[in-house]
Scaffold this motif. Structure first.
Motif, PDB file in Angstrom:
ATOM      1  N   ILE A 134     -12.092  13.127  38.684  1.00  0.00           N
ATOM      2  CA  ILE A 134     -11.005  14.076  38.445  1.00  0.00           C
ATOM      3  C   ILE A 134      -9.791  13.342  37.902  1.00  0.00           C
ATOM      4  O   ILE A 134      -9.115  13.803  36.978  1.00  0.00           O
ATOM      5  N   ILE A 135      -9.508  12.166  38.463  1.00  0.00           N
ATOM      6  CA  ILE A 135      -8.366  11.356  38.015  1.00  0.00           C
ATOM      7  C   ILE A 135      -8.688  10.669  36.698  1.00  0.00           C
ATOM      8  O   ILE A 135      -7.904  10.706  35.743  1.00  0.00           O
ATOM      9  N   TYR A 136      -9.855  10.043  36.635  1.00  0.00           N
ATOM     10  CA  TYR A 136     -10.234   9.267  35.456  1.00  0.00           C
ATOM     11  C   TYR A 136     -10.335  10.127  34.204  1.00  0.00           C
ATOM     12  O   TYR A 136     -10.065   9.657  33.087  1.00  0.00           O
ATOM     13  N   SER A 137     -10.753  11.405  34.365  1.00  0.00           N
ATOM     14  CA  SER A 137     -11.043  12.240  33.204  1.00  0.00           C
ATOM     15  C   SER A 137      -9.810  12.535  32.357  1.00  0.00           C
ATOM     16  O   SER A 137      -9.940  12.907  31.188  1.00  0.00           O
TER      17      SER A 137
ATOM     18  N   ILE B  60     -15.645   4.028  43.549  1.00  0.00           N
ATOM     19  CA  ILE B  60     -14.772   3.674  42.427  1.00  0.00           C
ATOM     20  C   ILE B  60     -15.605   3.491  41.159  1.00  0.00           C
ATOM     21  O   ILE B  60     -15.183   3.863  40.061  1.00  0.00           O
ATOM     22  N   GLY B  61     -16.802   2.932  41.324  1.00  0.00           N
ATOM     23  CA  GLY B  61     -17.669   2.742  40.172  1.00  0.00           C
ATOM     24  C   GLY B  61     -18.161   4.033  39.563  1.00  0.00           C
ATOM     25  O   GLY B  61     -18.613   4.051  38.408  1.00  0.00           O
ATOM     26  N   GLY B  62     -18.076   5.128  40.313  1.00  0.00           N
ATOM     27  CA  GLY B  62     -18.559   6.407  39.814  1.00  0.00           C
ATOM     28  C   GLY B  62     -17.572   7.147  38.939  1.00  0.00           C
ATOM     29  O   GLY B  62     -17.943   8.124  38.277  1.00  0.00           O
ATOM     30  N   GLY B  63     -16.329   6.712  38.931  1.00  0.00           N
ATOM     31  CA  GLY B  63     -15.335   7.441  38.149  1.00  0.00           C
ATOM     32  C   GLY B  63     -15.391   7.171  36.667  1.00  0.00           C
ATOM     33  O   GLY B  63     -14.902   7.958  35.854  1.00  0.00           O
ATOM     34  N   ALA B  64     -16.022   6.063  36.285  1.00  0.00           N
ATOM     35  CA  ALA B  64     -15.906   5.569  34.918  1.00  0.00           C
ATOM     36  C   ALA B  64     -16.524   6.470  33.862  1.00  0.00           C
ATOM     37  O   ALA B  64     -16.016   6.566  32.746  1.00  0.00           O
ATOM     38  N   SER B  65     -17.633   7.137  34.185  1.00  0.00           N
ATOM     39  CA  SER B  65     -18.335   7.919  33.168  1.00  0.00           C
ATOM     40  C   SER B  65     -17.437   8.953  32.509  1.00  0.00           C
ATOM     41  O   SER B  65     -17.497   9.162  31.296  1.00  0.00           O
TER      42      SER B  65
ATOM     43  N   LEU C  76     -19.458   0.229  31.635  1.00  0.00           N
ATOM     44  CA  LEU C  76     -20.098   1.300  32.386  1.00  0.00           C
ATOM     45  C   LEU C  76     -21.302   0.774  33.169  1.00  0.00           C
ATOM     46  O   LEU C  76     -21.575   1.221  34.283  1.00  0.00           O
ATOM     47  N   HIS C  77     -22.015  -0.180  32.590  1.00  0.00           N
ATOM     48  CA  HIS C  77     -23.150  -0.793  33.277  1.00  0.00           C
ATOM     49  C   HIS C  77     -22.696  -1.410  34.601  1.00  0.00           C
ATOM     50  O   HIS C  77     -23.335  -1.213  35.647  1.00  0.00           O
ATOM     51  N   LEU C  78     -21.595  -2.146  34.576  1.00  0.00           N
ATOM     52  CA  LEU C  78     -21.077  -2.751  35.803  1.00  0.00           C
ATOM     53  C   LEU C  78     -20.626  -1.695  36.802  1.00  0.00           C
ATOM     54  O   LEU C  78     -20.801  -1.855  38.019  1.00  0.00           O
ATOM     55  N   ASN C  79     -20.021  -0.614  36.302  1.00  0.00           N
ATOM     56  CA  ASN C  79     -19.596   0.461  37.201  1.00  0.00           C
ATOM     57  C   ASN C  79     -20.786   1.048  37.955  1.00  0.00           C
ATOM     58  O   ASN C  79     -20.694   1.339  39.152  1.00  0.00           O
ATOM     59  N   PHE C  80     -21.910   1.212  37.267  1.00  0.00           N
ATOM     60  CA  PHE C  80     -23.084   1.747  37.938  1.00  0.00           C
ATOM     61  C   PHE C  80     -23.726   0.715  38.865  1.00  0.00           C
ATOM     62  O   PHE C  80     -24.313   1.081  39.896  1.00  0.00           O
ATOM     63  N   ASN C  81     -23.639  -0.573  38.533  1.00  0.00           N
ATOM     64  CA  ASN C  81     -24.078  -1.613  39.464  1.00  0.00           C
ATOM     65  C   ASN C  81     -23.366  -1.456  40.801  1.00  0.00           C
ATOM     66  O   ASN C  81     -23.994  -1.470  41.864  1.00  0.00           O
ATOM     67  N   ILE C  82     -22.045  -1.339  40.730  1.00  0.00           N
ATOM     68  CA  ILE C  82     -21.222  -1.247  41.935  1.00  0.00           C
ATOM     69  C   ILE C  82     -21.465   0.076  42.659  1.00  0.00           C
ATOM     70  O   ILE C  82     -21.538   0.127  43.897  1.00  0.00           O
TER      71      ILE C  82
ATOM     72  N   TRP D 235      -7.276   8.218  31.350  1.00  0.00           N
ATOM     73  CA  TRP D 235      -7.576   7.354  30.205  1.00  0.00           C
ATOM     74  C   TRP D 235      -6.887   7.820  28.934  1.00  0.00           C
ATOM     75  O   TRP D 235      -6.550   7.014  28.065  1.00  0.00           O
ATOM     76  N   SER D 236      -6.687   9.135  28.807  1.00  0.00           N
ATOM     77  CA  SER D 236      -6.092   9.672  27.585  1.00  0.00           C
ATOM     78  C   SER D 236      -4.602   9.377  27.492  1.00  0.00           C
ATOM     79  O   SER D 236      -3.995   9.541  26.430  1.00  0.00           O
ATOM     80  N   TRP D 237      -3.999   8.927  28.584  1.00  0.00           N
ATOM     81  CA  TRP D 237      -2.575   8.556  28.583  1.00  0.00           C
ATOM     82  C   TRP D 237      -2.392   7.051  28.412  1.00  0.00           C
ATOM     83  O   TRP D 237      -1.457   6.603  27.756  1.00  0.00           O
ATOM     84  N   THR D 238      -3.263   6.269  29.042  1.00  0.00           N
ATOM     85  CA  THR D 238      -3.117   4.808  28.943  1.00  0.00           C
ATOM     86  C   THR D 238      -3.717   4.261  27.650  1.00  0.00           C
ATOM     87  O   THR D 238      -3.319   3.192  27.183  1.00  0.00           O
ATOM     88  N   GLY D 239      -4.686   4.986  27.076  1.00  0.00           N
ATOM     89  CA  GLY D 239      -5.453   4.483  25.942  1.00  0.00           C
ATOM     90  C   GLY D 239      -6.837   4.100  26.410  1.00  0.00           C
ATOM     91  O   GLY D 239      -7.004   3.485  27.476  1.00  0.00           O
ATOM     92  N   GLY D 240      -7.861   4.473  25.637  1.00  0.00           N
ATOM     93  CA  GLY D 240      -9.233   4.256  26.070  1.00  0.00           C
ATOM     94  C   GLY D 240      -9.580   2.806  26.289  1.00  0.00           C
ATOM     95  O   GLY D 240     -10.238   2.446  27.274  1.00  0.00           O
ATOM     96  N   GLY D 241      -9.157   1.916  25.376  1.00  0.00           N
ATOM     97  CA  GLY D 241      -9.470   0.502  25.512  1.00  0.00           C
ATOM     98  C   GLY D 241      -8.790  -0.130  26.709  1.00  0.00           C
ATOM     99  O   GLY D 241      -9.407  -0.913  27.455  1.00  0.00           O
ATOM    100  N   THR D 242      -7.517   0.199  26.900  1.00  0.00           N
ATOM    101  CA  THR D 242      -6.781  -0.327  28.052  1.00  0.00           C
ATOM    102  C   THR D 242      -7.426   0.122  29.356  1.00  0.00           C
ATOM    103  O   THR D 242      -7.582  -0.662  30.297  1.00  0.00           O
ATOM    104  N   TRP D 243      -7.829   1.393  29.389  1.00  0.00           N
ATOM    105  CA  TRP D 243      -8.436   1.904  30.611  1.00  0.00           C
ATOM    106  C   TRP D 243      -9.797   1.278  30.866  1.00  0.00           C
ATOM    107  O   TRP D 243     -10.190   1.087  32.024  1.00  0.00           O
ATOM    108  N   LEU D 244     -10.539   0.931  29.815  1.00  0.00           N
ATOM    109  CA  LEU D 244     -11.796   0.203  29.994  1.00  0.00           C
ATOM    110  C   LEU D 244     -11.567  -1.057  30.819  1.00  0.00           C
ATOM    111  O   LEU D 244     -12.304  -1.351  31.759  1.00  0.00           O
ATOM    112  N   ALA D 245     -10.552  -1.812  30.441  1.00  0.00           N
ATOM    113  CA  ALA D 245     -10.275  -3.084  31.112  1.00  0.00           C
ATOM    114  C   ALA D 245      -9.770  -2.877  32.536  1.00  0.00           C
ATOM    115  O   ALA D 245     -10.253  -3.516  33.482  1.00  0.00           O
ATOM    116  N   VAL D 246      -8.808  -1.969  32.711  1.00  0.00           N
ATOM    117  CA  VAL D 246      -8.200  -1.763  34.024  1.00  0.00           C
ATOM    118  C   VAL D 246      -9.213  -1.202  35.022  1.00  0.00           C
ATOM    119  O   VAL D 246      -9.317  -1.668  36.165  1.00  0.00           O
ATOM    120  N   SER D 247      -9.968  -0.184  34.600  1.00  0.00           N
ATOM    121  CA  SER D 247     -10.940   0.428  35.516  1.00  0.00           C
ATOM    122  C   SER D 247     -12.045  -0.556  35.907  1.00  0.00           C
ATOM    123  O   SER D 247     -12.589  -0.470  37.009  1.00  0.00           O
TER     124      SER D 247
END
Length: 459
Positions: free
Chosen positions: A80-83, A132-137, A35-41, A86-98
């Motif tokens: 809207i998409i991210y929310s 794109i970095g704003g979707g992560a939260s 999340l830190h990197l997402n906010f950097n971007i 993640w619940s379909w791909t798995g939280g950990g997998t989505w951490l890496a992909v996003s």
């Protein structure tokens, strides 16, 4: 690949102490890094835009405010998409992909700033990519909340979001340093010539994007290897739609929008706002302070929500936001006065601090409000404790997603309001008066719904 978990019972004390706690902490740490990197971007673009005219880009003040308002807007739309994704791909997998997706704006910004003939529509496109970095939260925080028991959710989400939000401050601190030196040598391209008045020197604006490429790759690998996927909730747009019909979702949205929107919108607009109001003062050395205060204080807001009560904590924060806004209005230059830069700077820091604490206090309301509501409805529905917990968790998680999406729009509204106020009234005072009235409305909602003695969902 990420590790899949089939059984997760954080409210079971034996399970939590024997197995759950170390796993939860590991995933919290990974989510914080990502999340830190997402906010950097997300926020790096505001530091680039403020320098574009000085290196030769032909854009107006109104266009600059538009450019810094687009990343929060697209970030809100991405949520809207991210929310639910993640619940379909798995939280950990989505951490890496996003996290990997952050390479798109990092390379994009590094490329377009090297050509001053870049058309404005292309600048708008790159601005949108930074969103794109704003979707992560909306995905990272919802996923993190599932790892922790109810009594620790506020602090966990506060740490996640607070240190994650610190990415805004880090971007505003590191980017001015990175663009001042040939950080990557000839690999990054030739410098631009920065000129303002008698000051002329070379800068490497492309470093603002290229700076994050290596950290993005590293954190993505760590998430792929060490993060966990909990049993999938499989949230759908229908879940979001159902929660949008629940009035408490909108109450929580407004409370979170007022605090998070202030943090995000002021972080994006402050460099331009300061330069426009006080052109004789260089605010660059102070840009990182406000976002840093907001980020570091957010965990304290979560802790206050857990210990003191979310409603009371939110009201206190809005009271400080009202005081800070009045102070900012008093500091602004007008026809009779040049204003006070130092009062303006101090009051803006107060706004950031109150917004940061309010972020943590307001966001932890969603899971608690809907868990409490589910508990009160359990007897009438004939549900077991496990069924009640699952329903409360699902509703709270969906409400958090809606709140996260709506709150991010605040980051778009604030810079745009500043730009419109300057264009139509020739002053920023109408914008700040509008924000002041909104803060008073939010304080009234928090008192009526979640703080007063007779509130049915006092928490």
């Amino acid at each position: 690949m990420t590790i899949s978990i089939q059984r997760w019972e954080p409210e079971n004390l034996i399970f939590w102490l024997a197995r759950g706690k170390p796993i939860a902490r590991r995933n919290l740490l990974l989510s914080i890094l990502a999340l830190h990197l997402n906010f950097n971007i997300w926020m790096m673009w505001s530091m680039v835009v403020v320098n574009l005219p000085a290196v030769g880009f032909s854009i107006t003040h109104q266009q600059q405010f538009l450019l810094v308002s687009i990343p929060p807007l697209t970030g809100a739309l991405m949520r809207i998409i991210y929310s639910s994704l993640w619940s379909w791909t798995g939280g950990g997998t989505w951490l890496a992909v996003s996290t990997l997706l952050l390479l798109i704006p990092a390379f994009g910004v590094g490329h377009v700033v090297q050509d001053i003939s870049t058309p404005f529509p292309l600048l708008l496109l790159i601005s949108a990519c930074c969103g794109i970095g704003g979707g992560a939260s909306s995905s990272h925080l919802s996923n993190t909340s599932l790892f922790f028991p109810k009594a620790q959710k506020g602090l966990a989400m506060g740490l996640n979001a607070g240190i994650g939000n610190l990415g805004v401050s880090m971007a505003q601190l590191l980017i001015p340093l990175a663009i001042s030196v040939p950080l990557f040598g000839a690999l990054a391209g030739t410098p631009q010539i920065w000129g303002h008045g008698s000051e002329v020197y070379p800068v490497w604006l492309q470093n603002a994007g290229y700076l994050w490429i290596a950290p993005v790759l590293l954190v993505s690998v760590l998430c792929f290897v060490y993060a966990h996927d909990l049993p999938k909730l499989r949230l759908t747009p229908r879940d979001q739609w159902q929660m949008m019909q629940e009035r408490h979702t909108w109450y929580v949205c407004l409370l979170y929008m007022g605090t998070y929107g202030t943090f995000l919108g002021m972080a994006a607009a402050f460099p331009l706002l300061s330069r426009t109001l006080f052109p004789l003062h260089d605010a660059t050395p102070y840009l990182f302070i406000g976002p840093m205060l907001a980020a570091l204080s957010r965990p304290f807001g979560g802790w206050c929500g857990d210990r003191i009560g979310g409603g009371i904590s939110v009201i206190a924060c809005y009271a400080v936001l009202v005081i800070g806004t009045i102070g900012v209005i008093a500091s602004l230059p007008d026809a009779q006065s040049r204003g006070s830069f130092w009062l303006f700077l101090a009051m803006c820091q107060l706004l950031f601090l109150a917004a940061g604490i309010g972020n943590g206090a307001a966001y932890q309301l969603a899971p608690k409000v809907f868990m409490l509501q589910a508990g009160r409805e359990a007897h009438a529905r004939g549900e077991t404790v496990a069924q009640t917990y699952l329903r409360g968790t699902r509703r709270g998680t969906a409400a958090m997603g809606v709140s996260s999406v709506m709150a991010a729009f605040g980051g778009f509204v604030i810079p745009e309001t500043f730009g419109y106020s300057l264009e139509t009234a020739g002053s920023f005072v109408p914008a700040f008066v509008l924000f002041l009235l909104f803060y008073l409305l939010c304080a009234a909602i928090a008192w009526r719904c979640y703080a007063r003695a007779g509130a049915t969902l006092r928490c």
